[in-house]
Design a protein around this motif. Structure first.
Motif, mmCIF file in Angstrom:
data_model
loop_
_atom_site.group_PDB
_atom_site.id
_atom_site.type_symbol
_atom_site.label_atom_id
_atom_site.label_comp_id
_atom_site.label_asym_id
_atom_site.label_seq_id
_atom_site.Cartn_x
_atom_site.Cartn_y
_atom_site.Cartn_z
ATOM 1 N N THR A 515 -9.505 -11.414 11.940
ATOM 2 C CA THR A 515 -8.331 -11.400 11.072
ATOM 3 C C THR A 515 -8.241 -10.024 10.416
ATOM 4 O OG1 THR A 515 -8.358 -13.761 10.602
ATOM 5 C CG2 THR A 515 -7.338 -12.334 8.945
ATOM 6 N N PRO A 516 -7.124 -9.312 10.590
ATOM 7 C CA PRO A 516 -7.044 -7.947 10.063
ATOM 8 C C PRO A 516 -6.689 -7.902 8.585
ATOM 9 C CG PRO A 516 -4.992 -8.503 11.137
ATOM 10 C CD PRO A 516 -5.901 -9.701 11.312
ATOM 11 N N HIS A 517 -7.084 -6.822 7.930
ATOM 12 C CA HIS A 517 -6.525 -6.492 6.624
ATOM 13 C C HIS A 517 -5.145 -5.861 6.831
ATOM 14 C CE1 HIS A 517 -10.771 -6.052 4.638
ATOM 15 N NE2 HIS A 517 -10.393 -7.311 4.752
ATOM 16 N N LYS A 518 -4.350 -5.837 5.773
ATOM 17 C CA LYS A 518 -3.109 -5.070 5.793
ATOM 18 C C LYS A 518 -3.443 -3.628 5.404
ATOM 19 C CE LYS A 518 0.051 -8.889 4.643
ATOM 20 N NZ LYS A 518 0.863 -8.877 5.864
ATOM 21 N N VAL A 519 -2.998 -2.693 6.222
ATOM 22 C CA VAL A 519 -3.282 -1.276 5.990
ATOM 23 C C VAL A 519 -1.960 -0.520 6.002
ATOM 24 C CG1 VAL A 519 -4.544 0.756 6.774
ATOM 25 C CG2 VAL A 519 -5.514 -1.529 7.130
ATOM 26 N N PHE A 520 -1.683 0.204 4.912
ATOM 27 C CA PHE A 520 -0.398 0.890 4.758
ATOM 28 C C PHE A 520 -0.581 2.354 4.408
ATOM 29 C CE2 PHE A 520 0.551 -3.528 3.636
ATOM 30 C CZ PHE A 520 1.683 -3.780 4.404
ATOM 31 N N ALA A 521 0.298 3.176 4.969
ATOM 32 C CA ALA A 521 0.511 4.529 4.460
ATOM 33 C C ALA A 521 1.716 4.445 3.531
ATOM 34 C CB ALA A 521 0.794 5.495 5.603
ATOM 35 N N VAL A 522 1.527 4.852 2.268
ATOM 36 C CA VAL A 522 2.570 4.735 1.246
ATOM 37 C C VAL A 522 2.794 6.106 0.610
ATOM 38 C CG1 VAL A 522 3.236 3.603 -0.924
ATOM 39 C CG2 VAL A 522 1.910 2.332 0.791
ATOM 40 N N ASN A 523 4.031 6.481 0.461
ATOM 41 C CA ASN A 523 4.346 7.746 -0.198
ATOM 42 C C ASN A 523 3.665 7.810 -1.566
ATOM 43 O OD1 ASN A 523 6.207 9.440 -2.135
ATOM 44 N ND2 ASN A 523 6.647 10.162 -0.066
ATOM 45 N N LYS A 524 3.121 8.965 -1.908
ATOM 46 C CA LYS A 524 2.362 9.108 -3.151
ATOM 47 C C LYS A 524 3.192 8.863 -4.396
ATOM 48 C CE LYS A 524 -0.957 12.247 -1.008
ATOM 49 N NZ LYS A 524 -1.487 13.615 -0.858
ATOM 50 N N GLU A 525 4.511 8.965 -4.271
ATOM 51 C CA GLU A 525 5.397 8.754 -5.423
ATOM 52 C C GLU A 525 6.078 7.394 -5.379
ATOM 53 O OE1 GLU A 525 5.209 10.952 -7.853
ATOM 54 O OE2 GLU A 525 3.830 12.072 -6.574
ATOM 55 N N VAL A 526 5.486 6.462 -4.631
ATOM 56 C CA VAL A 526 6.018 5.095 -4.520
ATOM 57 C C VAL A 526 4.959 4.112 -5.016
ATOM 58 C CG1 VAL A 526 6.695 3.282 -2.883
ATOM 59 C CG2 VAL A 526 7.615 5.592 -2.645
ATOM 60 N N VAL A 527 5.404 3.085 -5.728
ATOM 61 C CA VAL A 527 4.525 2.008 -6.185
ATOM 62 C C VAL A 527 4.815 0.787 -5.326
ATOM 63 C CG1 VAL A 527 3.802 0.579 -8.134
ATOM 64 C CG2 VAL A 527 4.626 2.919 -8.530
ATOM 65 N N PHE A 528 3.809 0.329 -4.584
ATOM 66 C CA PHE A 528 3.983 -0.800 -3.664
ATOM 67 C C PHE A 528 2.705 -1.616 -3.625
ATOM 68 C CE2 PHE A 528 3.371 -2.280 0.836
ATOM 69 C CZ PHE A 528 4.286 -3.328 0.788
ATOM 70 N N ARG A 529 2.824 -2.897 -3.954
ATOM 71 C CA ARG A 529 1.693 -3.831 -3.861
ATOM 72 C C ARG A 529 2.048 -4.895 -2.831
ATOM 73 N NH1 ARG A 529 -2.639 -6.008 -7.185
ATOM 74 N NH2 ARG A 529 -3.044 -8.172 -6.552
ATOM 75 N N PRO A 530 1.418 -4.880 -1.657
ATOM 76 C CA PRO A 530 1.759 -5.859 -0.619
ATOM 77 C C PRO A 530 1.273 -7.257 -0.973
ATOM 78 C CG PRO A 530 -0.127 -4.544 0.050
ATOM 79 C CD PRO A 530 0.357 -3.941 -1.228
ATOM 80 N N TYR A 531 2.000 -8.244 -0.501
ATOM 81 C CA TYR A 531 1.527 -9.622 -0.538
ATOM 82 C C TYR A 531 0.599 -9.837 0.657
ATOM 83 C CZ TYR A 531 5.050 -11.185 -3.982
ATOM 84 O OH TYR A 531 5.809 -11.381 -5.106
ATOM 85 N N LYS A 532 -0.289 -10.816 0.559
ATOM 86 C CA LYS A 532 -1.149 -11.128 1.699
ATOM 87 C C LYS A 532 -0.403 -11.952 2.742
ATOM 88 C CE LYS A 532 -3.499 -15.211 -0.363
ATOM 89 N NZ LYS A 532 -2.965 -15.174 -1.730
#
Length: 575
Positions: A515-532
């Motif tokens: 089962t994988p983790h969620k892995v994201f590249a997110v812009n440094k000036e963006v606030v993003f918290r993924p749901y599972k």
């Protein structure tokens, strides 16, 4: 297609990962040419600087390679309840409370003063109208199309839902009973009626969500390459959304999306990436790394309908699974971003976590690398050759699988497609034997669309359903019927989950991987918290005043410094 030609580059990449994790160093030439100092990762201060309200011109671009219609739906549409990243899996949306009157009757109090995106009122009449439309063209992914009877208006702010039988999954299904304007239902000829659930078939002010779909369309079996969302001025919660425009890309080359997020400011702000790109993301000028546990399930179907005839043999399917060394896949293909999984279902699901404590992956029972086991598997598989259909996002995993299956004489012919719809077209036609694309193994990202309920993974074993490529199995079908009657959190639910998982395990109905983790590249000036789960809470996304869409002037070099990894911790049984 063979992956052996890329093994040298994989080795170089792994060496780079090891060097960074062990040394994390750079040469300080000014002070001491011989001195090695650690790379300094600055704290992520974007949450402190994030804008709490919409600012004109703010714009975030997102790449969603898997199930984009599910991940975006609740940003555009509204239902009585919506996904939430806690153990219950949902929270109130268009409803403010509910009660279960008896086993087949549920009553909901509606939120007052809510308007559709075109300004028309939302009330009990709108609910009844939509549920009448649903009844005529129901979705068929679960049993809701059989058990939903009718919705009844009690008063303008109260509705009752009547079912035909006890149904423990009702609240999970209710998340997808989304409401549309009369104009949309008239233009669209009704509701959905497809094997996939939410209905985003045309742009316009037809929903209740925080964003209006203004360009493009997103459904399971068809979607435009790009969709544009604009902040809904009528949204009932003035706290959301926090960004004016969201652009969603549904079919980019994975490498192109990763490079755009890391090196081309203004192209992609949030991108799901293979974990092999973690280090590169940390060191990039524009992106930071965000990782979280997940209820994601990598569904590798085995075509027992019209694939290689030998796949109908349980011994062959078992041997394919027993040849996979999950721990090695987790380390080398998943970069340790995941957990071992004995079956398709994520061990984070309630009901599954209790079973997974005792049911171990095949390779944890006996190593496929032992001389005795390898000889046994080679004897069973007899030089099997299989056709694989995959998106490019899974290529790292297939490199590992090809290597491991190669040890026991199995050859893979891999076809790579760009878009998930090119996966769904052959998948959804195979159960009836009508697929034009021939395949033996097919993979898609079966992320948690049922919101903390393992039916997300179990439904592919429902052998009369279009999502299943398992030959008829009346025992498994009856187990799933029993699951529909049980409620999460009860001993009965754990017991039926155990039966389903045990049969899937013994019969090797899928090819099981971690089962994988969620892995994201997110812009440094963006606030993003993924749901599972399979929902991007786009209405919660924030930007800082230094984001490319708002910043005046060029980017200061200090903004390009590497940022500390954000690892979201999710407790079992909560968030």
């Amino acid at each position: 297609m063979s992956f052996h030609s890329v093994l040298h580059s994989t080795a170089i990449r792994l060496l780079g990962v090891c060097l960074l994790s062990v040394f994390a160093a750079r040469l300080d030439a000014q002070e001491n040419p011989q001195r090695i100092e650690p790379i300094k990762l600055k704290p992520d201060d974007a949450p402190r600087r994030g804008l709490s309200k919409v600012v004109a011109g703010s714009h975030v671009k997102v790449f969603i390679p898997s199930l984009p219609y599910l991940y975006t739906s609740h940003s555009i549409n509204g239902a009585l309840i919506k996904p939430s990243d806690h153990d219950q899996g949902w929270e109130y949306d268009m409803a403010v409370s509910h009660q279960q009157i008896d086993e087949t009757t549920y009553e909901f109090k509606l939120r007052q003063g809510v308007k559709f995106q075109d300004g028309s009122p939302f009330n009990a009449d709108a609910v009844v109208m939509n549920m009448d439309a649903f009844k005529e063209q129901p979705v068929t992914y679960s049993k809701i199309n059989q058990v939903f009877d009718f919705a009844e208006k009690i008063d303008d702010e109260t509705v009752r839902f009547h079912l035909t039988e006890k149904y423990g999954c009702f609240m999970n299904d209710l998340i997808w009973m989304q409401f549309y304007t009369k104009e949309y239902l008239d233009l669209n000829g009704g509701w959905n009626g497809k094997a996939s659930c939410p209905n985003l078939s045309r742009a316009g002010p037809y929903g209740l969500g925080p964003y209006e779909l203004t360009e493009g369309y997103i459904e399971g079996d068809r979607h435009s390459p790009k969709a544009v969302l604009k902040a809904n001025p009528y949204y009932w919660d003035p706290s959301y959304p926090k960004v004016e425009t969201i652009t969603v890309y549904t079919q980019l080359d994975t490498l192109r999306a990763k490079n755009a997020a890391l090196y081309e400011e203004g192209m992609v702000d949030i991108a799901s990436i293979p974990p092999e790109h973690k280090v590169e993301t940390i060191l990039s000028p524009h992106a930071k790394l965000v990782v979280s546990p997940s209820n994601d399930n990598i569904a590798i179907h085995i075509n027992m309908i019209n694939g290689n005839p030998r796949l109908r043999e349980t011994a062959v399917r078992r041997a394919l699974n027993e040849a996979l060394h999950q721990q090695n896949l987790l380390v080398f293909a998943f970069e340790r971003e995941g957990v071992l999984s004995p079956t398709l279902a994520s061990p984070h699901f309630p009901g599954v976590r209790e079973v997974a404590e005792k049911l171990r992956p095949y390779s944890e029972v006996e190593s496929p690398y032992s001389q005795r086991k390898r000889a046994e598997l080679q004897r069973i598989l007899q030089g099997l050759r299989l056709k694989v259909l995959t998106q490019d996002r899974f290529l790292s995993m297939w490199r590992g699988i090809e290597t491991q299956l190669g040890y026991v004489g199995v050859t893979l012919d891999v076809k790579v497609v760009l878009s998930e719809k090119e996966i769904f077209e052959p998948l959804l036609s195979t159960n009836a034997g009508q697929n034009e694309e021939q395949w033996d193994l097919l993979v898609w990202g079966n992320d948690d669309w049922f919101f903390n309920h393992p039916f997300t993974a179990f439904f592919v074993y429902r052998t009369h359903n279009v999502w299943s490529t398992v030959y008829p199995d009346s025992i498994m079908d009856e187990y799933i019927e029993e699951m529909f009657r049980a409620s999460v959190g009860t001993p009965e639910f754990v017991d039926i989950s155990r039966k389903i998982m045990r049969r899937a395990y013994d019969e090797a109905y899928m090819l099981f991987v971690p089962t994988p983790h969620k892995v994201f590249a997110v812009n440094k000036e963006v606030v993003f918290r993924p749901y599972k789960m399979a929902c991007f809470p786009l209405w919660k996304v924030q930007v800082t005043p230094d984001h490319w869409s708002l910043r005046k002037g060029t980017m200061d070099e200090s903004m390009k410094q590497p940022v500390q990894i954000t690892r979201i911790q999710v407790k079992e049984g909560g968030s």
